[in-house]
Motif scaffolding. Structure first.
Motif, PDB file in Angstrom:
ATOM      1  N   ALA A 118       0.825  -1.207   0.000  1.00 36.53           N
ATOM      2  CA  ALA A 118       0.000   0.000   0.000  1.00 36.53           C
ATOM      3  C   ALA A 118       0.864   1.263   0.000  1.00 36.53           C
ATOM      4  CB  ALA A 118      -0.925   0.004   1.212  1.00 36.53           C
ATOM      5  N   ALA A 119       2.083   1.142   0.537  1.00 34.52           N
ATOM      6  CA  ALA A 119       3.014   2.274   0.568  1.00 34.52           C
ATOM      7  C   ALA A 119       3.845   2.357  -0.709  1.00 34.52           C
ATOM      8  CB  ALA A 119       3.930   2.167   1.785  1.00 34.52           C
ATOM      9  N   GLY A 120       3.589   1.453  -1.661  1.00 33.58           N
ATOM     10  CA  GLY A 120       4.291   1.501  -2.934  1.00 33.58           C
ATOM     11  C   GLY A 120       5.496   0.586  -3.053  1.00 33.58           C
ATOM     12  N   VAL A 121       5.711  -0.248  -2.070  1.00 33.93           N
ATOM     13  CA  VAL A 121       6.844  -1.180  -2.100  1.00 33.93           C
ATOM     14  C   VAL A 121       6.465  -2.406  -2.932  1.00 33.93           C
ATOM     15  CG1 VAL A 121       8.311  -2.670  -0.675  1.00 33.93           C
ATOM     16  CG2 VAL A 121       7.644  -0.412   0.154  1.00 33.93           C
ATOM     17  N   ARG A 122       7.373  -2.853  -3.781  1.00 30.60           N
ATOM     18  CA  ARG A 122       7.154  -4.084  -4.534  1.00 30.60           C
ATOM     19  C   ARG A 122       7.507  -5.252  -3.627  1.00 30.60           C
ATOM     20  NH1 ARG A 122       9.467  -3.455 -10.461  1.00 30.60           N
ATOM     21  NH2 ARG A 122       7.546  -4.424 -11.105  1.00 30.60           N
ATOM     22  N   LEU A 178      -1.788 -14.237  -1.848  1.00 34.30           N
ATOM     23  CA  LEU A 178      -1.370 -12.923  -1.367  1.00 34.30           C
ATOM     24  C   LEU A 178      -0.710 -12.132  -2.492  1.00 34.30           C
ATOM     25  CD1 LEU A 178      -0.885 -10.890   0.982  1.00 34.30           C
ATOM     26  CD2 LEU A 178       1.349 -11.992   1.243  1.00 34.30           C
ATOM     27  N   ALA A 179       0.209 -12.754  -3.206  1.00 40.89           N
ATOM     28  CA  ALA A 179       0.907 -12.064  -4.294  1.00 40.89           C
ATOM     29  C   ALA A 179      -0.074 -11.604  -5.368  1.00 40.89           C
ATOM     30  CB  ALA A 179       1.978 -12.965  -4.893  1.00 40.89           C
ATOM     31  N   ALA A 180      -1.112 -12.387  -5.616  1.00 36.35           N
ATOM     32  CA  ALA A 180      -2.111 -12.006  -6.618  1.00 36.35           C
ATOM     33  C   ALA A 180      -2.914 -10.784  -6.181  1.00 36.35           C
ATOM     34  CB  ALA A 180      -3.048 -13.184  -6.891  1.00 36.35           C
ATOM     35  N   GLU A 181      -3.034 -10.582  -4.875  1.00 37.73           N
ATOM     36  CA  GLU A 181      -3.791  -9.448  -4.341  1.00 37.73           C
ATOM     37  C   GLU A 181      -3.000  -8.139  -4.372  1.00 37.73           C
ATOM     38  OE1 GLU A 181      -4.877 -10.385  -0.346  1.00 37.73           O
ATOM     39  OE2 GLU A 181      -5.910 -12.222  -0.923  1.00 37.73           O
ATOM     40  N   LEU A 182      -1.688  -8.231  -4.448  1.00 38.72           N
ATOM     41  CA  LEU A 182      -0.838  -7.049  -4.323  1.00 38.72           C
ATOM     42  C   LEU A 182      -0.284  -6.632  -5.682  1.00 38.72           C
ATOM     43  CD1 LEU A 182       1.170  -8.162  -1.162  1.00 38.72           C
ATOM     44  CD2 LEU A 182      -0.957  -6.837  -1.269  1.00 38.72           C
ATOM     45  N   PRO A 183      -0.177  -5.328  -5.931  1.00 35.45           N
ATOM     46  CA  PRO A 183       0.347  -4.871  -7.222  1.00 35.45           C
ATOM     47  C   PRO A 183       1.815  -5.246  -7.404  1.00 35.45           C
ATOM     48  CG  PRO A 183      -0.005  -3.010  -5.731  1.00 35.45           C
ATOM     49  CD  PRO A 183      -0.535  -4.235  -5.041  1.00 35.45           C
ATOM     50  N   ASP A 184       2.117  -5.833  -8.537  1.00 30.96           N
ATOM     51  CA  ASP A 184       3.490  -6.189  -8.929  1.00 30.96           C
ATOM     52  C   ASP A 184       4.175  -7.155  -7.964  1.00 30.96           C
ATOM     53  OD1 ASP A 184       3.406  -4.519 -11.206  1.00 30.96           O
ATOM     54  OD2 ASP A 184       3.840  -2.785  -9.939  1.00 30.96           O
ATOM     55  N   ALA A 188      19.209 -18.071  -2.205  1.00 31.65           N
ATOM     56  CA  ALA A 188      19.778 -17.436  -3.399  1.00 31.65           C
ATOM     57  C   ALA A 188      18.680 -17.167  -4.428  1.00 31.65           C
ATOM     58  CB  ALA A 188      20.868 -18.320  -3.997  1.00 31.65           C
ATOM     59  N   ARG A 189      17.754 -18.117  -4.628  1.00 24.77           N
ATOM     60  CA  ARG A 189      16.633 -17.911  -5.554  1.00 24.77           C
ATOM     61  C   ARG A 189      15.727 -16.789  -5.078  1.00 24.77           C
ATOM     62  NH1 ARG A 189      12.733 -20.813  -6.032  1.00 24.77           N
ATOM     63  NH2 ARG A 189      12.926 -22.187  -4.259  1.00 24.77           N
ATOM     64  N   LEU A 190      15.494 -16.738  -3.764  1.00 23.25           N
ATOM     65  CA  LEU A 190      14.647 -15.704  -3.198  1.00 23.25           C
ATOM     66  C   LEU A 190      15.249 -14.319  -3.390  1.00 23.25           C
ATOM     67  CD1 LEU A 190      12.120 -15.054  -1.537  1.00 23.25           C
ATOM     68  CD2 LEU A 190      13.454 -15.538   0.525  1.00 23.25           C
ATOM     69  N   VAL A 191      16.528 -14.194  -3.143  1.00 22.18           N
ATOM     70  CA  VAL A 191      17.213 -12.922  -3.337  1.00 22.18           C
ATOM     71  C   VAL A 191      17.196 -12.530  -4.815  1.00 22.18           C
ATOM     72  CG1 VAL A 191      19.452 -11.759  -3.205  1.00 22.18           C
ATOM     73  CG2 VAL A 191      18.633 -13.111  -1.268  1.00 22.18           C
ATOM     74  N   GLN A 192      17.423 -13.489  -5.681  1.00 20.73           N
ATOM     75  CA  GLN A 192      17.405 -13.190  -7.109  1.00 20.73           C
ATOM     76  C   GLN A 192      16.028 -12.713  -7.549  1.00 20.73           C
ATOM     77  OE1 GLN A 192      20.267 -13.165  -9.092  1.00 20.73           O
ATOM     78  NE2 GLN A 192      18.828 -11.956 -10.305  1.00 20.73           N
ATOM     79  N   ALA A 193      14.985 -13.315  -7.016  1.00 19.21           N
ATOM     80  CA  ALA A 193      13.631 -12.878  -7.348  1.00 19.21           C
ATOM     81  C   ALA A 193      13.404 -11.448  -6.893  1.00 19.21           C
ATOM     82  CB  ALA A 193      12.599 -13.813  -6.698  1.00 19.21           C
ATOM     83  N   ALA A 194      13.939 -11.097  -5.728  1.00 21.05           N
ATOM     84  CA  ALA A 194      13.800  -9.731  -5.239  1.00 21.05           C
ATOM     85  C   ALA A 194      14.560  -8.750  -6.128  1.00 21.05           C
ATOM     86  CB  ALA A 194      14.314  -9.633  -3.803  1.00 21.05           C
ATOM     87  N   VAL A 195      15.727  -9.126  -6.586  1.00 22.67           N
ATOM     88  CA  VAL A 195      16.514  -8.280  -7.472  1.00 22.67           C
ATOM     89  C   VAL A 195      15.802  -8.094  -8.811  1.00 22.67           C
ATOM     90  CG1 VAL A 195      18.678  -8.147  -8.777  1.00 22.67           C
ATOM     91  CG2 VAL A 195      18.712  -8.822  -6.371  1.00 22.67           C
ATOM     92  N   ASP A 196      15.221  -9.169  -9.316  1.00 24.95           N
ATOM     93  CA  ASP A 196      14.565  -9.141 -10.612  1.00 24.95           C
ATOM     94  C   ASP A 196      13.213  -8.419 -10.584  1.00 24.95           C
ATOM     95  OD1 ASP A 196      16.691 -10.571 -11.597  1.00 24.95           O
ATOM     96  OD2 ASP A 196      15.637 -12.499 -11.603  1.00 24.95           O
ATOM     97  N   THR A 197      12.629  -8.282  -9.409  1.00 27.72           N
ATOM     98  CA  THR A 197      11.287  -7.690  -9.309  1.00 27.72           C
ATOM     99  C   THR A 197      11.354  -6.233  -9.268  1.00 27.72           C
ATOM    100  OG1 THR A 197      10.392  -9.635  -8.228  1.00 27.72           O
ATOM    101  CG2 THR A 197       9.193  -7.610  -7.923  1.00 27.72           C
TER     102      THR A 197
END
Length: 67
Positions: free
Chosen positions: A18-22, A37-43, A58-67
């Motif tokens: 809601a504060a604009g964080v991906r 939950l992810a489907a409910e939130l923008p991006d 490592a996969r989780l961090v990469q997903a955060a970098v890619d998002t």
């Protein structure tokens, strides 16, 4: 955000979104709730990963970098 598929983690994820964080939602076991939950939130995306497993982290961090 780990543990974000329910409870306090889900509430924090919603507030951040809601504060604009991906948000990259994470859970190791509650996969369906994490996807919902992810489907409910923008991006937002959900990554199934255990923070006890180095390769999963490592996969989780990469997903955060890619998002």
């Amino acid at each position: 955000m780990t543990g974000s598929s329910s409870g306090i983690g889900a509430a924090v994820a919603r507030r951040l979104a809601a504060a604009g964080v991906r948000v990259v939602a994470n859970s190791a076991r509650s996969v369906e709730a994490g996807h919902q939950l992810a489907a409910e939130l923008p991006d937002a995306v959900h990554v199934r990963a255990s923070v006890a497993d180095e390769a999963d982290v490592a996969r989780l961090v990469q997903a955060a970098v890619d998002t």
